[in-house]
Scaffold this active site. Structure first.
Site, short mmCIF file in Angstrom:
data_model
loop_
_atom_site.label_atom_id
_atom_site.label_comp_id
_atom_site.label_asym_id
_atom_site.label_seq_id
_atom_site.Cartn_x
_atom_site.Cartn_y
_atom_site.Cartn_z
N LEU A 69 0.87 -1.17 0.00
CA LEU A 69 0.00 0.00 0.00
C LEU A 69 0.91 1.22 0.00
O LEU A 69 1.95 1.22 0.66
CB LEU A 69 -0.90 0.04 1.24
CG LEU A 69 -1.99 -1.03 1.38
CD1 LEU A 69 -2.71 -0.85 2.71
CD2 LEU A 69 -2.98 -0.97 0.23
N ASP A 70 0.53 2.26 -0.73
CA ASP A 70 1.30 3.50 -0.69
C ASP A 70 1.35 4.04 0.74
O ASP A 70 0.47 3.77 1.55
CB ASP A 70 0.68 4.55 -1.60
CG ASP A 70 0.77 4.18 -3.08
OD1 ASP A 70 1.61 3.33 -3.42
OD2 ASP A 70 -0.02 4.74 -3.87
N ARG A 71 2.37 4.83 1.01
CA ARG A 71 2.55 5.37 2.36
C ARG A 71 1.28 6.03 2.89
O ARG A 71 0.88 5.82 4.04
CB ARG A 71 3.69 6.40 2.36
CG ARG A 71 3.94 7.04 3.72
CD ARG A 71 4.99 8.13 3.63
NE ARG A 71 4.57 9.22 2.76
CZ ARG A 71 5.32 10.25 2.42
NH1 ARG A 71 6.56 10.32 2.85
NH2 ARG A 71 4.86 11.20 1.63
N ARG A 101 -4.57 5.45 -8.23
CA ARG A 101 -4.34 6.89 -8.32
C ARG A 101 -4.13 7.32 -9.77
O ARG A 101 -4.69 8.33 -10.22
CB ARG A 101 -3.14 7.28 -7.46
CG ARG A 101 -3.34 6.97 -5.98
CD ARG A 101 -2.02 6.99 -5.21
NE ARG A 101 -1.43 8.32 -5.20
CZ ARG A 101 -0.22 8.57 -4.74
NH1 ARG A 101 0.54 7.59 -4.27
NH2 ARG A 101 0.26 9.81 -4.76
#
Length: 351
Positions: free
Chosen positions: A146-148, A253
């Site tokens: 997962l992205d930060r 995104r």
């Protein structure tokens, strides 16, 4: 090793044919030396444990024996990467735990695993503090990313066999990863859409990904529209659910931004001016915009690697903005997710 190699924009690639029967770490050390980059076998092992080496696009272990039919990809890491395996005390919100599988509910702002600029204080460091034996597994057992600034559910395999089984389930699309996201605009026209556009590195900016970018790989995102809200200023925001069929970097995104509906608060692909207008409209948007994109991994459904019974977990999004509050059953119905008759369902409850 030269810095320009460690900072290369793409991976080094080899065919494993000459290494048939050899250990992965030994073969890669020899390959690096033949390419003019003298690195130790221990350092190559660190890269493998960091997940910076892939065998047929899958995580691997240093002792893995090669058949000779594999394709190897290596992202060389700087010397600082040797600090990445230190345990750090980090609070973990556990959504599920048994002998084979752990699912954590990651907060926004926590980096999943070490990388340049974030060699310590990551989820991986926290896992090594929680259970030091995980140091024997690639990325301490972390199955996917997962992205930060994306929050939500993340799978960890607690044994090598369960890690590899879970990773194979992701590759075979036997797991369901469902997200909730808040976007700018009336996104109702995206309902039922499946975005099937390859994603690769942006040719201009190294921090961005792009549709049809460099070395683009297949990327598929399915979308369901849930609701929209009009603010007093006339601005519109929409709540969407997205389901990953693949797992490319920044996939949701990039795909949503390409369709003209970037996530609220996205610092890379978003609309800063529109975000500022939302902040002026309501302080309720502040946590989303200040922390990063409004994206939450809300549901995870997977076959248990040992029993094969379906495990379904749910985590509500960490925002309250007058949108419908979806339950686990409602989100599963939205995506027509049907567990097996012997399926195991669990609600995400912090421990």
């Amino acid at each position: 090793m030269q810095d320009e190699v460690a900072n290369a924009s793409g991976p080094l690639q080899w065919s494993a044919q000459p290494g048939r029967g050899l250990r992965l770490d030994r073969f890669l050390t020899d390959c690096m030396k033949q390419a003019g980059h003298s690195v130790s076998r221990t350092r190559v092992q660190d890269w493998i444990r960091l997940g910076a080496v892939r065998v047929n696009e899958a995580l691997c272990s240093p002792a893995q024996k090669l058949s000779g039919r594999e394709t190897l990809e290596v992202w060389p890491q700087p010397l600082e990467a040797s600090n990445a395996f230190s345990p750090d005390p980090i609070d973990l919100t556990i959504a599920h735990l048994d002998e084979q599988v752990m699912v954590v509910d990651k907060p926004a702002g926590l980096v999943v695993h070490p990388a340049p600029g974030h060699w310590r204080g990551t989820l991986m460091n926290g896992l090594l503090h929680w259970r030091p034996a995980l140091a024997a597994l690639p990325r301490a057992g972390i199955v996917h990313r997962l992205d930060r600034d994306t929050s939500g559910l993340l799978m960890i395999g607690l044994e090598e066999e369960s890690l590899m089984t879970l990773q194979a389930c992701v590759a075979a699309r036997l797991t369901d990863r469902v997200y909730l996201g808040l976007v700018h605009g009336d996104a109702s026209r995206l309902n039922g859409l499946q975005i099937d556009v390859p994603i690769g590195r942006d040719p201009v900016s190294r921090v961005k990904m792009a549709c049809h970018g460099l070395s683009a790989k297949t990327a598929t995102t399915a979308i369901r529209f849930i609701a929209k809200r009009e603010l007093a200023s006339g601005q519109l925001v929409s709540l969407l659910s997205c389901k990953l069929e693949t797992g490319r970097t920044h996939q949701i995104r990039v795909h949503l931004a390409a369709k003209g509906f970037p996530l609220v608060g996205d610092p890379v692909y978003g609309r800063p001016a529109a975000d500022r207008m939302l902040l002026a409209e309501s302080s309720g948007f502040e946590p989303l915009i200040v922390r990063g994109q409004a994206l939450h991994a809300s549901m995870l459904q997977l076959p248990h690697p040992k029993t094969q019974h379906v495990l379904r977990l749910f985590s509500p999004p960490p925002w309250d903005l007058d949108f419908p509050v979806l339950s686990m059953s409602a989100l599963a119905k939205l995506w027509d997710l049907k567990p097996s008759t012997q399926g195991l369902e669990a609600m995400s409850t912090p421990t």
